[in-house]
Design an enzyme around this catalytic site. Structure first.
Site, PDB file in Angstrom:
ATOM      1  N   GLU A  81       0.812  -1.222   0.000  1.00 52.14           N
ATOM      2  CA  GLU A  81       0.000   0.000   0.000  1.00 52.14           C
ATOM      3  C   GLU A  81       0.843   1.269   0.000  1.00 52.14           C
ATOM      4  O   GLU A  81       0.439   2.296  -0.548  1.00 52.14           O
ATOM      5  CB  GLU A  81      -0.957   0.017   1.200  1.00 52.14           C
ATOM      6  CG  GLU A  81      -2.103  -0.986   1.105  1.00 52.14           C
ATOM      7  CD  GLU A  81      -1.750  -2.341   1.679  1.00 52.14           C
ATOM      8  OE1 GLU A  81      -0.553  -2.568   2.012  1.00 52.14           O
ATOM      9  OE2 GLU A  81      -2.641  -3.196   1.795  1.00 52.14           O
ATOM     10  N   PHE A 107     -11.434  -7.239  13.815  1.00 50.63           N
ATOM     11  CA  PHE A 107     -10.355  -7.712  12.948  1.00 50.63           C
ATOM     12  C   PHE A 107     -10.053  -6.670  11.868  1.00 50.63           C
ATOM     13  O   PHE A 107     -10.962  -6.163  11.214  1.00 50.63           O
ATOM     14  CB  PHE A 107     -10.770  -9.032  12.293  1.00 50.63           C
ATOM     15  CG  PHE A 107      -9.762  -9.554  11.319  1.00 50.63           C
ATOM     16  CD1 PHE A 107      -8.530 -10.038  11.750  1.00 50.63           C
ATOM     17  CD2 PHE A 107     -10.024  -9.562   9.954  1.00 50.63           C
ATOM     18  CE1 PHE A 107      -7.597 -10.513  10.852  1.00 50.63           C
ATOM     19  CE2 PHE A 107      -9.091 -10.035   9.046  1.00 50.63           C
ATOM     20  CZ  PHE A 107      -7.871 -10.517   9.507  1.00 50.63           C
ATOM     21  N   GLN A 108      -8.804  -6.332  11.713  1.00 51.68           N
ATOM     22  CA  GLN A 108      -8.342  -5.333  10.734  1.00 51.68           C
ATOM     23  C   GLN A 108      -9.000  -3.973  10.924  1.00 51.68           C
ATOM     24  O   GLN A 108      -9.294  -3.279   9.957  1.00 51.68           O
ATOM     25  CB  GLN A 108      -8.518  -5.845   9.296  1.00 51.68           C
ATOM     26  CG  GLN A 108      -7.582  -7.002   8.985  1.00 51.68           C
ATOM     27  CD  GLN A 108      -7.393  -7.266   7.506  1.00 51.68           C
ATOM     28  OE1 GLN A 108      -8.300  -7.071   6.711  1.00 51.68           O
ATOM     29  NE2 GLN A 108      -6.208  -7.738   7.135  1.00 51.68           N
ATOM     30  N   LYS A 132     -17.778  -1.203   5.841  1.00 52.60           N
ATOM     31  CA  LYS A 132     -18.242  -2.229   4.895  1.00 52.60           C
ATOM     32  C   LYS A 132     -19.761  -2.242   4.762  1.00 52.60           C
ATOM     33  O   LYS A 132     -20.283  -2.495   3.673  1.00 52.60           O
ATOM     34  CB  LYS A 132     -17.722  -3.598   5.326  1.00 52.60           C
ATOM     35  CG  LYS A 132     -17.854  -4.628   4.210  1.00 52.60           C
ATOM     36  CD  LYS A 132     -17.018  -5.852   4.467  1.00 52.60           C
ATOM     37  CE  LYS A 132     -17.107  -6.827   3.293  1.00 52.60           C
ATOM     38  NZ  LYS A 132     -16.318  -8.033   3.542  1.00 52.60           N
ATOM     39  N   MET A 158      23.732   9.271   2.746  1.00 48.81           N
ATOM     40  CA  MET A 158      23.600  10.580   3.380  1.00 48.81           C
ATOM     41  C   MET A 158      23.896  10.474   4.878  1.00 48.81           C
ATOM     42  O   MET A 158      24.488  11.373   5.478  1.00 48.81           O
ATOM     43  CB  MET A 158      22.200  11.151   3.136  1.00 48.81           C
ATOM     44  CG  MET A 158      22.077  12.625   3.441  1.00 48.81           C
ATOM     45  SD  MET A 158      23.168  13.653   2.417  1.00 48.81           S
ATOM     46  CE  MET A 158      22.054  14.146   1.110  1.00 48.81           C
TER      47      MET A 158
END
Lengths: 191, 591
Positions: B78, B140-141, B190, B501
């Protein structure tokens, strides 16, 4: 890489202060903090207060108080924010508030009518003395329990500070303060 | 059954099925799902491409996408989706859209959203969310996506109804592009996307309370600013990313050239003014050119356009353009005097305000001597490096060789680190929207997924990603979707086996203690590229550089070139963090 070292270069002579303002030798001083009341009309929706308070927290503005409640238009809420900041910070706070998607208007309220509500729980060994002092400060004793008297007061932040200091002679157990609510005086609109 | 089990999804949809049965037959014919409204809103806004990763809570939207002409690009991660969308937004000027799921699908986006926020890039993130009756239950999630993204979005919206979800998406698309651009997000529970609706989304509009900034600045302020600029002995333009975002590069060029005013660009402003023009002093700030920083330090009127005076540009506030009156043009009033006090604040669209200034200029500033000085500085502090052929290839040489071989309008994306600075310094940018980089957030790993988004935004334009070995390792999986989409991009890794760097700063400021910056454990990148199905190439010496570039450019598909470069090459000039731009270091001894 080619080129003269820093000490061998031509140097500019000017300077800015820490607020990014080019220094005029006549006015070297940096702006001092001042206290002001900012009023904002915002959508009365979940998450708006969190967004605004998060914005202030992230930018490290020094908030004295932030109150919020509905207005005559039930879709809107008024936020009253008391800040103490140097001038550039106050301007920045107003602009940051204004650019939020749910903000309708923002104004710094000059000459505002300011009030704060405080509940003060005072030791109850001298209930009549507490009640008398409450009255002297424009408040009232609203409840007397076994060992404490609870006083309700409204007034400006300074008046409440003064009252709490006065109640110390009896002993102050707990204080709950709402923070300042404010409206512009007269027919001027607040925000 | 535990309430936090994902199987509750079927319960939610069962509820809506019962509701739909109550509807009359003729209404049923017009009924659609919230997810379809989301897709319809995207179509109405003429979104052509979306980036994302599939997942449980967002499945209804993906299901609706299956019947749409919108091209969805599945990324391998993502974060890559948000960077690809960000680059798409930079190159096309239209918001880039991501579609990802709840929980990790949303949190993995966060870096990309924060990146877009600091660079004012228009992206719209559509995130799945658990059904509303499970929100707050640690389902969940589930994560509090609104809470997490609130500080890094221009606006975020929690969708609450299938009737309004399409408009929520439209609002997010409109807000991302309106005024000062930036990231917006819509969280899609959802049950909202699975429930039925017969409401068609309206045209995308911004919320009523949102103050749409004016295009034109206050004419009196413009007049005063124009007078100050015309009266300047040492005028300078600082052109920022806002110039590119408002499509004002052409106006800026005409203005600067007509009045003979030298131009410094910020890093996001690269390409807003052609670097091959005599007035161009190129990039200013921490790793800007010596001549840009000399000009910034000595100008007497500074016209800053579409810049937020970031600390990487200004160095220490006290020493930034210390003698200059500042004219600040910005569409966001909150940027005015935030970091640098504006003597002439001009709030408005960059293009419109440049036109206004153009009309109000009483004459050309008498700046010939000043221009001569800037030319002298160019000669005194030239950009350059040594190329002993018996030593490792200099990374700057690779950038220049790529620039020479590439098309004039090629787009450069970069990761973050030394390679990014060399890509900024040694490539000649002449066109807007050809520099695609993580300027404000400094996100390592930005370059490869950004190349995917850039190529999809401009399929006919050559796209080259510069990456470091450390930076590329963070998002190398973006090569997988590049192969799947057969994107003709070239990833050039300037591989020095260091997070360079950091190594440079350790050498300069931490007594050369190279703790954990020595990354000699990196993979063989050419082989890694081949494992993904891309062309993998390697160059070890100067003589191999032109050949591998030619081979990569000739290949139709993604190529990755692993350039083994001088491990201890450093980026100069350099202004240490918070330092004085006039005291830029040209070598380590100057620090």
């Amino acid at each position: 890489m080619a080129g003269p070292a820093p000490e061998d270069r031509e140097k500019p002579t000017g300077r800015r202060n820490s607020q990014g303002i080019r220094i005029d030798p006549q006015a070297e001083a940096e702006a001092k903090p001042r206290r002001t009341v900012i009023s904002a009309l915002v959508d009365h929706k979940p998450g708006v207060l969190a967004k605004v308070s998060g914005l202030f927290a992230r930018r490290q503005f020094n908030i004295e108080s932030l109150t919020v409640g509905p207005t005559v238009d039930e879709t809107m809420a008024r936020m009253t924010i008391v800040v103490e900041e140097p001038e550039p910070g106050i301007e920045q706070a107003k602009r940051q508030l204004r650019k939020q998607v749910h903000t309708w208007s923002v104004r710094e309220v000059e000459g505002a009518i300011e009030r704060e509500l405080a509940l003060i729980k005072v030791d109850g060994h001298d209930p009549s003395g507490v009640a008398a002092l409450a009255e002297m400060h424009g408040g009232q004793a609203v409840r007397a329990d076994d060992e404490v008297v609870t006083v309700e007061l409204t007034g400006t932040e300074e008046e409440i500070d003064a009252a709490i200091a006065a109640f110390e002679q009896f002993g102050v157990h707990e204080v709950a303060r709402t923070g300042t609510a404010a409206l512009a005086s007269g027919t001027r609109s607040t925000a | 059954m535990s309430k936090s089990q994902p199987t509750n999804e079927s319960e939610a949809s069962a509820d809506t099925d019962e509701l739909s049965e109550e509807a009359s037959d003729e209404q049923t014919a017009n009924k659609t799902k919230g997810a379809q409204s989301v897709v319809t809103a995207l179509e109405k806004a003429e979104v052509e491409i979306t980036f994302g990763v599939q997942g449980g809570a967002i499945m209804p939207v993906y299901d609706a996408l299956a019947d749409s002409d919108i091209h969805h690009v599945s990324m391998a991660h993502e974060q890559g989706a948000s960077h690809a969308a960000d680059a798409y937004g930079i190159v096309s000027g239209k918001p880039g859209v991501t579609i990802t799921t709840s929980g990790p699908g949303a949190t993995n986006l966060v870096t990309g959203i924060a990146d877009a926020n600091l660079d004012s890039d228009p992206i719209v993130s559509l995130t799945g969310q658990v059904p509303q009756d499970m929100v707050g239950n640690d389902a969940f999630q589930e994560t509090n996506t609104m809470g997490i993204t609130s500080p890094i979005t221009k606006a975020n919206i929690f969708a609450t109804s299938p009737d309004t979800v399409g408009d929520d998406v439209g609002t997010a698309l409109a807000l991302a592009a309106e005024g000062r651009q930036g990231p917006t997000l819509v969280d899609l529970p959802k049950n909202v996307t699975t429930s039925e609706t017969d409401v068609e989304p309206s045209e995308p509009t911004v919320p009523e309370a949102y103050q749409v900034p004016p295009d034109e600045a206050d004419p009196h302020s413009v007049e005063a600013a124009a007078e100050a600029l015309a009266a300047a002995d040492r005028p300078l333009i600082l052109s920022g990313g806002g110039v590119i975002k408002s499509e004002a590069s052409e106006q800026l060029r005409e203005f600067a050239i007509e009045y003979g005013i030298p131009v410094v660009t910020t890093m996001p402003g690269l390409g807003s003014f052609p670097e091959d023009n005599a007035l161009a002093l190129e990039m200013g700030g921490m790793h800007g050119t010596g001549y840009a920083n000399m000009a910034l330090s000595h100008c007497d009127v500074l016209l800053g356009i579409g810049t937020r005076f970031d600390d990487r540009l200004t160095g220490g506030i006290e020493t930034f353009a210390p003698e200059a009156e500042v004219i600040h043009v910005d569409i966001d009033p909150a940027e005015i005097s935030k970091n640098i006090h504006a003597d002439y604040p001009l709030i408005g669209d960059a293009g419109a305000v440049i036109e206004q200034l153009h009309g109000a200029m009483p004459g050309e500033p008498d700046a010939e001597a000043w221009r001569d000085r800037t030319m002298e500085w160019k000669a005194t502090y030239p950009m350059g490096y040594e190329t002993p052929q018996d030593e490792a290839v200099k990374p700057q040489f690779v950038v220049e060789a790529m620039n020479e071989a590439a098309a004039d309008d090629a787009i450069v994306t970069t990761g973050v680190g030394q390679h990014q600075m060399w890509a900024a310094q040694y490539w000649t940018y002449t066109e807007p929207r050809t520099w695609v980089s993580s300027n404000g957030l400094g996100t390592m790993g930005y370059g490869a997924p950004a190349a995917v988004g850039a190529k999809l935004a401009a399929p006919d334009t050559q796209v080259i990603a510069f990456e470091g070995d450390g930076s590329f390792l963070m998002t190398s999986q973006a090569i997988a979707p590049a192969v799947r989409e057969n994107l003709d991009i070239t990833v050039a890794i300037l591989n020095n086996s260091y997070v360079g760097m950091i190594r440079q700063w350790q050498d300069a400021f931490y007594d050369e203690r190279r703790y954990e910056s020595d990354w000699d454990w990196g993979p063989d990148f050419a082989t890694l590229a081949e494992a993904y199905g891309a062309q993998g190439l390697r160059a070890m010496g100067y003589d191999e550089v032109p050949d591998v570039i030619e081979e990569a450019f000739a290949y139709d598909g993604p190529s990755v070139i692993d350039f083994h470069v001088d491990p201890v090459a450093d980026v100069y000039p350099m202004v240490p963090s918070g330092g004085n731009n006039a005291e830029f270091a040209l070598e380590a001894d100057h620090l």
